[in-house]
Design an enzyme around this catalytic site. Structure first.
Site, PDB file in Angstrom:
ATOM      1  CD  GLU A 272     131.245  49.975 -53.009  1.00 58.04           C
ATOM      2  OE1 GLU A 272     132.014  49.051 -53.135  1.00 58.04           O
ATOM      3  OE2 GLU A 272     130.962  50.487 -51.685  1.00 58.04           O
ATOM      4  CE  LYS A 341     137.606  49.170 -52.386  1.00 56.55           C
ATOM      5  NZ  LYS A 341     136.176  48.714 -51.671  1.00 56.55           N
ATOM      6  CB  CYS A 393     133.488  51.286 -50.211  1.00 55.19           C
ATOM      7  SG  CYS A 393     132.956  50.678 -48.508  1.00 55.19           S
TER       8      CYS A 393
END
Length: 543
Positions: A272, A341, A393
């Protein structure tokens, strides 16, 4: 008074009861990764039940204190992110560290508040209604506001030798939570009940659930699709305090470039926000860098995916993205497939109540705290011969939200940056969530992280390979592509289970009230009688 009664009288004293309650709560992190003592959680939950039965007048406050102490012990690393990394003074960091546990503890308190309303025999209240209510409140905790499901009982059962883990492909995390709570409650009934006949049933239920779970661990609901690939998962080990410093950009790019250039794997994945710069700014101020990364990967026959932030198409915000450089061409710099995301972290990736929180952000070193959502059910990215469903994440904690993409994917991948939490257990708690998702969705899960835990996880939720934490390295290994759907996927997630449990809870609560009304109304349960309360008061006063 026999020795059991004397022991219970001792534990019901205030000066013993509350320290023991807090000690139980403080022990809960041992049930989760990296310790994986899965057997401990049913014991701790059962001990909580029995302890609260000794002081029923304090059931709600006891449940709240248990949640507050337990979640603080599990999520102590919030202070690391706020103070050690972001630079927030302890005057603010310490109370803010307690703020999340203080909120999360409301859910176990709500569970026992609802349980107080039930006018049912003890066996039904403890053996069925309590596990159902606990599961419903944990589900609410996962969904309310933006949700935070870390620390759910079910996660503790995702371990190599845990029989309950076999239920994950059937009903997902919340079925594990239900069964873990049931095991704890049935242990209480098996050990503390009147008459051997009333102890046999919970023992038989325990044996049945554990034996069935062990058999389910051997079952396979998805199957290999015939494809395989080698993967290289880069771990840059860049300290969060240095990551966004402009003078560090060149060093970070060079380190990741070397990792890509030395990889011979079919698929290479960078974590990330691996390059701490917007993709469009990188192409404008450092032209040719993406071209060099893509060229080295293509020269080695490797498909490359890179975590990097980028502006959205409207230019009004930015996305936490994973870009696919497999077919990158410098003449088409904006024609790059990506995943963005969607489930964002409150306070970390967007600012709730900005009018109130903006002063705190000005005191912290927290860049990019205003991401935009990428959208749900995004298509997998094609890397080599695999259709890869990415999540970034925090998204790994929401299994229901990953199902739509997983149905079209042969491989799952998580990219993370846990450097915010230093050398804490946060990275391993997150790893255990990835193990849960691999079990639920019946596919390999690969994790590329900045500082750890970078790993390859098989469809049975077992860690095949794990990179050493806090080390710059590349984890290499092999995976197989998988196809098919688990029962959990076919149900489209947890909602059928939750709706069923909600119906059970409503029926049991109504049945209890109707039964009490039929017998003459508001008669107290034996455990709540005035005589019992007087006995507790006498114990407290030392009489």
């Amino acid at each position: 008074m026999n020795w059991v009664a004397k022991l219970e009288a001792f534990f019901s004293r205030r000066y013993v009861y509350w320290p023991v309650l807090l000690l139980l709560a403080a022990s809960t992190p041992l049930a989760f990764a990296p310790y994986y003592h899965f057997w401990l959680m049913p014991l701790l939950f059962g001990a909580l039940i029995r302890l609260i039965e000794l002081r029923p007048q304090n059931s709600v406050s006891s449940a709240y204190c248990f949640g507050l102490a337990g979640y603080t012990a599990q999520f102590y690393w919030i202070h690391t992110a706020l103070h050690d990394v972001s630079g927030l003074p302890n005057l603010y960091a310490l109370p803010l560290t307690l703020l999340l546990p203080a909120y999360l503890a409301l859910y176990p308190a709500a569970c026992f508040w609802l349980l107080e309303k039930a006018r049912l025999p003890r066996g039904w209240r403890i053996g069925l209604l309590l596990p159902v209510l606990w599961t419903l409140t944990e589900f609410a905790r996962e969904r309310a506001i933006t949700g935070f499901g870390w620390g759910a009982l079910g996660y503790s059962q995702v371990a190599d030798y845990s029989p309950l883990a076999g239920y994950a492909p059937i009903g997902g995390l919340h079925l594990l939570t239900l069964l873990c709570a049931c095991c704890g409650a049935w242990l209480v009934l098996a050990v503390h009940n009147q008459g051997w006949r009333w102890r046999v049933l919970p023992v038989l239920l325990l044996i049945g659930v554990l034996a069935s779970g062990w058999q389910l661990r051997q079952a396979r609901f998805t199957e290999p699709d015939g494809s395989s690939a080698t993967v290289a998962l880069a771990q840059g080990n860049v300290a969060q305090s240095l990551k966004w410093e402009p003078e560090q950009l060149g060093t970070i790019m060079q380190n990741y470039y070397e990792q890509v250039a030395n990889s011979q794997a079919d698929i290479t994945i960078l974590p990330e926000t691996s390059l701490p710069i917007m993709r469009q700014d990188l192409q404008e101020y450092h032209p040719g860098v993406l071209d060099q990364f893509a060229y080295e990967a293509q020269r080695n026959g490797s498909a490359l995916a890179m975590g990097i932030a980028q502006y959205n198409q409207q230019g009004t915000g930015y996305l936490n993205a994973v870009i696919n450089l497999s077919n990158f061409h410098p003449d088409r710099p904006d024609d790059i497939p990506f995943y963005a995301k969607n489930h964002l972290v409150p306070f970390g990736e967007y600012k709730p109540l900005p009018a109130l929180t903006e002063p705190l952000y000005r005191m912290m070193n927290m860049p990019l705290a205003g991401f935009s959502q990428g959208g749900s059910a995004q298509a997998p990215l094609l890397l080599a011969n695999q259709r890869v469903a990415f999540n970034v994440c925090y998204e790994d904690g929401f299994g229901d939200e990953l199902i739509a993409s997983a149905k079209r994917a042969s491989l799952l991948a998580n990219v993370s940056n846990m450097a915010w939490y230093g050398r804490s257990t946060a990275m391993y708690q997150h790893l255990q969530q990835s193990q849960t998702r691999a079990l639920e969705l019946g596919r390999y899960m690969v994790r590329a992280t900045n500082t750890g835990a970078t790993a390859i996880i098989n469809p049975q939720g077992r860690i095949v390979k794990l990179a050493p934490a806090d080390t710059r390295t590349v984890l290499e290994g092999s995976i197989e592509g998988y196809r098919g759907e688990t029962p959990y996927m076919k149900m489209d997630g947890s909602l059928p289970l939750i709706y069923g449990l909600l119906c059970v809870a409503v029926v049991m609560l109504l049945a209890g009230y109707l039964s009490a009304a039929k017998k003459g109304g508001e008669a107290k349960l034996p455990a709540e009688s005035e005589a019992a309360e007087e006995a507790h008061e006498a114990a407290d006063s030392g009489e």
